[in-house]
Design an enzyme around this catalytic site. Structure first.
Site, mmCIF file in Angstrom:
data_model
loop_
_atom_site.group_PDB
_atom_site.id
_atom_site.type_symbol
_atom_site.label_atom_id
_atom_site.label_comp_id
_atom_site.label_asym_id
_atom_site.label_seq_id
_atom_site.Cartn_x
_atom_site.Cartn_y
_atom_site.Cartn_z
ATOM 1 N N HIS A 272 -4.570 16.273 -3.965
ATOM 2 C CA HIS A 272 -4.862 16.505 -2.554
ATOM 3 C C HIS A 272 -4.607 17.955 -2.132
ATOM 4 C CE1 HIS A 272 -5.324 12.260 -2.478
ATOM 5 N NE2 HIS A 272 -5.336 12.137 -1.170
ATOM 6 N N TYR B 154 0.822 -1.207 0.000
ATOM 7 C CA TYR B 154 0.000 0.000 0.000
ATOM 8 C C TYR B 154 0.859 1.262 0.000
ATOM 9 C CZ TYR B 154 -3.112 3.731 1.445
ATOM 10 O OH TYR B 154 -3.796 4.917 1.492
ATOM 11 N N ASN C 161 0.626 12.522 5.285
ATOM 12 C CA ASN C 161 -0.198 11.691 6.154
ATOM 13 C C ASN C 161 0.104 11.943 7.619
ATOM 14 O OD1 ASN C 161 -1.785 9.032 6.829
ATOM 15 N ND2 ASN C 161 -1.844 9.280 4.614
ATOM 16 N N GLY D 128 -6.231 5.189 -0.502
ATOM 17 C CA GLY D 128 -7.590 5.272 0.017
ATOM 18 C C GLY D 128 -8.485 4.222 -0.610
ATOM 19 N N ARG E 237 -14.208 36.684 43.937
ATOM 20 C CA ARG E 237 -13.912 35.667 44.940
ATOM 21 C C ARG E 237 -13.482 34.339 44.319
ATOM 22 N NH1 ARG E 237 -18.663 33.374 48.267
ATOM 23 N NH2 ARG E 237 -19.662 35.172 47.308
#
Length: 513
Positions: free
Chosen positions: A85, A55, A198, A62, A287
């Site tokens: 991308h 891969y 990535n 994807g 306070r």
């Protein structure tokens, strides 16, 4: 000459990220990093030569990961990945964010877990050192599979494509900027496109920068609260250590200690400390100041722990392991960062909210214990700081909207392959606006409380708050008839941004916690 920040296989430190992002500190790759990069690359080259699909090396990405890509098409595969991308839209992201993003991606490359070539990592370092900042649009990242679109804009510039800002801030074609810096455009090899994009580097960079700013702003919140307590004739007794120890949160203890130090020696506080003061309790916004600022500190401490862990992480998919295996994983999911980004936006909104309540109290003649309405020189003729509170209130309202978590959202993408995303980038973008808004609200409180302190004369404030008041008066004149107020507000904002008011107070009483 600025020291070079050398990237090795170990983690970066937060202050190093700030130095590179904001101060343009130079970077270098250590010998251990170069050796690790080369070793991992050899493993990727072996897989690239294998007939077995791997891969991101010899397949698509994807939802297209089922296609095997022949060797002669793999350079085109990497180039197409980056071009497709780099799909962001909107205004340019700030230079410091882009530089942080670049540095953090380079740190992961230096870990030897990504499989890039040494020349690719060296080229990215060269961009940083040349002051070249790729144009990264605001929108495009879902915070899963990393900050894909923002990191792709950087990778595109490495390829000599797209637009960048040069060291002088001019918008130029990337190919021209690279040529001027003597950097050859990178022709991406197998796996390098994925390795460059990535990661969660954009959202992490913004987290580190926000933590740096908030670390200072929480101390400014203590300074603002102390000045308001004095100006409103409040008591310092509620900040006593033994009372705070009943609820042992470390952030609360630190905030209360700061308030005690800042109020120590105040003639204003001493003037109403006796039995003649019939008030039983101050309002919550006075306070409970250490309880709120303390909770912000504790939230910030958690966020910084997450940031430190991420600065030691190597985020990529697939990743090259120490034994040579190349494995797919889900470490690119931005949930751990997205959550704390949202936590900080909630904390910033609440800290601004309590600050604005003190500002409003200072301006209300019915609640300010003798101060003129709106701290005006001649109430009725002059409006004083009436509309400064409007500005603070408008910002606080915006911060409440920005506090709505981004990380609970998810929109599926990539044909349902990426079916749950973190929205961490969106959480980071809104946190940057939250930090800016908090700075402005605190500046308005300090500006308002300072006028209240002036109007308590001849009583004098404590040495700590008095030193901050004196420093502010170098930028902003004291009480008088109305004048154009916006420049005074911006001067106070700048004084908070530079830290000069805090530095003045600490020079008088010692470092705050």
């Amino acid at each position: 000459m600025r020291a070079v920040i050398e990237l090795g296989r170990g983690p970066l430190r937060a202050f190093e990220v700030v130095a590179v992002a904001r101060d343009s500190a130079p970077v270098g790759l250590g010998a251990d990093a170069l050796a690790a990069i080369a070793e991992a690359r050899a493993r990727v080259d072996a897989l690239a030569a294998s007939p077995i699909p791997a891969y991101g090396i010899s397949t698509g990405f994807g939802a297209l990961a089922t296609r095997h890509i022949p060797p002669e098409r793999r350079a085109a595969l990497q180039r197409s990945l980056i071009r497709s991308h780099a799909a962001g839209s909107g205004p340019e992201v700030e230079r410091e964010v882009v530089r942080a993003l670049m540095l953090l991606r380079l740190r992961t490359l230096a870990s030897g877990r990504t499989g890039v070539r040494t020349e690719t990592a060296t080229a990215l370092a060269g961009l940083l050192n040349a002051g070249i900042t790729p144009v990264v649009p605001e929108y495009g990242s879902l915070g899963c599979s990393g900050d894909l679109a923002p990191l792709s804009a950087v990778a595109l510039a490495l390829m000599g494509e797209g637009s960048v800002f040069d060291a002088a801030g001019a918008l130029v074609p990337a190919t021209d900027a690279l040529a001027a810096a003597g950097i050859a455009p990178v022709v991406l090899a197998e796996k390098e496109g994925l390795a460059l994009i990535n990661g969660t580097d954009g959202m992490l960079g913004m987290l580190v920068l926000a933590c740096h700013d908030l670390t200072t702003l929480v101390r400014h919140a203590d300074l603002a609260a102390a000045m308001s307590v004095e100006a409103l004739l409040g008591t310092d007794r509620v900040f006593a250590a033994d009372l705070q120890e009943l609820r042992p949160h470390p952030g609360q203890a630190a905030a209360a200690a700061n308030l005690r130090a800042l109020l120590q020696g105040s003639a204003i506080v001493a003037s109403h400390a006796g039995p003649e003061d019939t008030r039983v309790q101050d309002a919550y916004s006075l306070r409970c100041a250490p309880q709120v600022a303390g909770a912000v500190r504790d939230t910030l401490a958690h966020a910084m722990t997450v940031a430190d862990r991420e600065l030691a992480a190597a985020i990529d998919n697939p990743v090259v392991l120490a034994d040579g295996r190349v494995e797919s994983n889900g470490n690119f999911h931005g949930a751990p960062i997205g959550y704390v980004l949202d936590f900080l936006a909630i904390a910033a909104a609440d800290l601004a909210s309590i600050s604005e309540r003190r500002t409003d109290r200072l301006l209300d003649g019915h609640r300010s214990h003798g101060l003129p309405a709106f701290l005006a020189h001649d109430p009725g003729v002059d409006s004083g700081y009436m509309i400064a509170q409007y500005t603070a209130a408008g910002i606080v309202s915006e911060l409440k909207r920005l506090a709505v978590p981004a990380s609970v959202d998810s929109i599926p993408s990539s044909a349902m392959q990426e079916d749950h995303v973190s929205m961490g980038w969106a959480a980071a973008r809104k946190l940057r606006r939250s930090v800016d808004g908090l700075r402005r609200v605190l500046a308005i409180e300090i500006l308002t409380a300072a006028r209240g302190l002036d109007l308590r004369a001849p009583l004098t404030p404590a040495p700590g708050s008095g030193a901050a008041l004196a420093k502010l008066r170098e930028r902003v004149p004291g009480p008088g008839p109305d004048r154009h107020l916006a420049p005074d507000i911006e001067a106070a904002v700048e004084a908070v941004r530079t830290g000069e008011l805090l530095a003045a107070a600490e020079s008088a009483i010692g470092a705050l916690r």
